[in-house]
Write a protein that holds these residues in place. Structure first.
Motif, PDB file in Angstrom:
ATOM      1  N   LEU A 139       0.808  -1.222   0.000  1.00  0.00           N
ATOM      2  CA  LEU A 139       0.000   0.000   0.000  1.00  0.00           C
ATOM      3  C   LEU A 139       0.845   1.278   0.000  1.00  0.00           C
ATOM      4  O   LEU A 139       0.302   2.368   0.080  1.00  0.00           O
ATOM      5  N   ASP A 140       2.160   1.134  -0.111  1.00  0.00           N
ATOM      6  CA  ASP A 140       3.034   2.306  -0.154  1.00  0.00           C
ATOM      7  C   ASP A 140       3.037   2.890  -1.560  1.00  0.00           C
ATOM      8  O   ASP A 140       3.709   2.384  -2.451  1.00  0.00           O
ATOM      9  N   HIS A 141       2.272   3.956  -1.729  1.00  0.00           N
ATOM     10  CA  HIS A 141       2.264   4.699  -3.000  1.00  0.00           C
ATOM     11  C   HIS A 141       2.778   6.115  -2.748  1.00  0.00           C
ATOM     12  O   HIS A 141       2.437   7.036  -3.477  1.00  0.00           O
ATOM     13  N   GLN A 142       3.595   6.233  -1.717  1.00  0.00           N
ATOM     14  CA  GLN A 142       4.166   7.505  -1.306  1.00  0.00           C
ATOM     15  C   GLN A 142       5.656   7.508  -1.644  1.00  0.00           C
ATOM     16  O   GLN A 142       6.082   8.157  -2.594  1.00  0.00           O
ATOM     17  N   GLU A 143       6.451   6.790  -0.873  1.00  0.00           N
ATOM     18  CA  GLU A 143       7.900   6.770  -1.101  1.00  0.00           C
ATOM     19  C   GLU A 143       8.240   6.173  -2.458  1.00  0.00           C
ATOM     20  O   GLU A 143       9.087   6.698  -3.178  1.00  0.00           O
ATOM     21  N   ASN A 144       7.572   5.083  -2.820  1.00  0.00           N
ATOM     22  CA  ASN A 144       7.847   4.461  -4.125  1.00  0.00           C
ATOM     23  C   ASN A 144       7.519   5.417  -5.266  1.00  0.00           C
ATOM     24  O   ASN A 144       8.257   5.501  -6.251  1.00  0.00           O
ATOM     25  N   TYR A 145       6.415   6.138  -5.130  1.00  0.00           N
ATOM     26  CA  TYR A 145       6.021   7.097  -6.164  1.00  0.00           C
ATOM     27  C   TYR A 145       7.060   8.213  -6.291  1.00  0.00           C
ATOM     28  O   TYR A 145       7.478   8.562  -7.401  1.00  0.00           O
ATOM     29  N   LEU A 146       7.461   8.775  -5.157  1.00  0.00           N
ATOM     30  CA  LEU A 146       8.443   9.859  -5.188  1.00  0.00           C
ATOM     31  C   LEU A 146       9.779   9.396  -5.765  1.00  0.00           C
ATOM     32  O   LEU A 146      10.397  10.094  -6.572  1.00  0.00           O
ATOM     33  N   LYS A 147      10.212   8.217  -5.375  1.00  0.00           N
ATOM     34  CA  LYS A 147      11.473   7.678  -5.917  1.00  0.00           C
ATOM     35  C   LYS A 147      11.351   7.477  -7.425  1.00  0.00           C
ATOM     36  O   LYS A 147      12.264   7.819  -8.183  1.00  0.00           O
ATOM     37  N   SER A 148      10.219   6.961  -7.882  1.00  0.00           N
ATOM     38  CA  SER A 148      10.003   6.753  -9.322  1.00  0.00           C
ATOM     39  C   SER A 148       9.955   8.080 -10.068  1.00  0.00           C
ATOM     40  O   SER A 148      10.570   8.234 -11.127  1.00  0.00           O
ATOM     41  N   PHE A 149       9.222   9.039  -9.530  1.00  0.00           N
ATOM     42  CA  PHE A 149       9.106  10.341 -10.190  1.00  0.00           C
ATOM     43  C   PHE A 149      10.480  10.991 -10.331  1.00  0.00           C
ATOM     44  O   PHE A 149      10.864  11.428 -11.422  1.00  0.00           O
ATOM     45  N   PHE A 150      11.207  11.081  -9.227  1.00  0.00           N
ATOM     46  CA  PHE A 150      12.501  11.755  -9.297  1.00  0.00           C
ATOM     47  C   PHE A 150      13.526  10.944 -10.094  1.00  0.00           C
ATOM     48  O   PHE A 150      14.408  11.535 -10.723  1.00  0.00           O
ATOM     49  N   GLY A 151      13.401   9.642 -10.128  1.00  0.00           N
ATOM     50  CA  GLY A 151      14.239   8.837 -11.017  1.00  0.00           C
ATOM     51  C   GLY A 151      13.945   9.148 -12.469  1.00  0.00           C
ATOM     52  O   GLY A 151      14.863   9.256 -13.295  1.00  0.00           O
ATOM     53  N   PHE A 152      12.666   9.324 -12.786  1.00  0.00           N
ATOM     54  CA  PHE A 152      12.264   9.652 -14.153  1.00  0.00           C
ATOM     55  C   PHE A 152      12.881  10.966 -14.616  1.00  0.00           C
ATOM     56  O   PHE A 152      13.286  11.098 -15.771  1.00  0.00           O
ATOM     57  N   VAL A 153      12.958  11.953 -13.716  1.00  0.00           N
ATOM     58  CA  VAL A 153      13.530  13.245 -14.101  1.00  0.00           C
ATOM     59  C   VAL A 153      15.044  13.282 -13.887  1.00  0.00           C
ATOM     60  O   VAL A 153      15.664  14.333 -14.017  1.00  0.00           O
ATOM     61  N   GLY A 154      15.643  12.129 -13.603  1.00  0.00           N
ATOM     62  CA  GLY A 154      17.097  12.003 -13.605  1.00  0.00           C
ATOM     63  C   GLY A 154      17.807  12.130 -12.281  1.00  0.00           C
ATOM     64  O   GLY A 154      19.034  12.074 -12.235  1.00  0.00           O
TER      65      GLY A 154
END
Length: 190
Positions: A139-154
């Motif tokens: 149910l963690d859609h917080q830390e995983n989401y942020l890590k994915s988003f910022f990984g996407f932008v490099g």
């Protein structure tokens, strides 16, 4: 060094993430006294919702948010877990940052992030326990989401300072806060 300090909790003075982001920013400033800090409170002054054709005032607010990120060396983000995800105010801010040609680009090999020189430190607070291997981890859609988003932008320098289990018991809360402040004390300026 330039720090962009972002808070998104709706809890004001009762916010754990606000305590943590303040401590993170203070720690980084102590290690590099010439540091400049820009502060943005997304709960007090939310950005407009993402639309296909924002008005002039909304477009200016979104452009300012993007420019603050582009000018920062370090971005400190307070990200509480609300209903298994991030606050809507934080999501609106992230939407303002996902700009082709500014934070990422599409190329022959797919998307390429353009913010590789930035460091992001997320102050995460959670009432329950959601770390990998726990019953609530899916149910963690917080830390995983942020890590994915910022990984996407490099972004490759991505750290999380976590206070978890804050609503489980006073003992767990005390231990979680001590662990988070221990993580902060160990942060390096560069």
């Amino acid at each position: 060094m330039k720090i962009l300090h972002i808070d998104s909790s709706i809890l004001g003075d009762h916010s754990t993430t606000r305590q943590l982001t303040a401590a993170i920013t203070a720690r980084l400033r102590a290690a590099a006294p010439a540091t400049q800090v820009v502060y943005r409170d997304l709960a007090a002054e939310p950005l407009p919702q993402f639309t296909a054709a924002p008005g002039a005032e909304d477009a200016a607010a979104l452009a300012t948010a993007l420019e603050q990120v582009l000018a920062a060396d370090v971005i400190v983000i307070g990200a509480p877990l609300y209903n298994f995800s991030i606050p809507t105010q934080l999501k609106s801010w992230l939407d303002a940052l996902a700009v082709p040609g500014k934070t990422f680009a599409y190329g022959a090999n797919g998307p390429e992030g353009l913010l590789g020189a930035k460091r992001v430190i997320v102050a995460s607070a959670r009432g329950g326990i959601y770390t990998p291997g726990t019953p609530m981890a899916s149910l963690d859609h917080q830390e995983n989401y942020l890590k994915s988003f910022f990984g996407f932008v490099g972004v490759t320098q991505f750290d999380i300072v976590r206070a978890e289990g804050l609503k489980v018991s006073e003992e767990v809360k005390t231990q979680a806060m001590a662990a988070a402040f221990g993580q902060i004390a160990a942060l390096q300026a560069a």
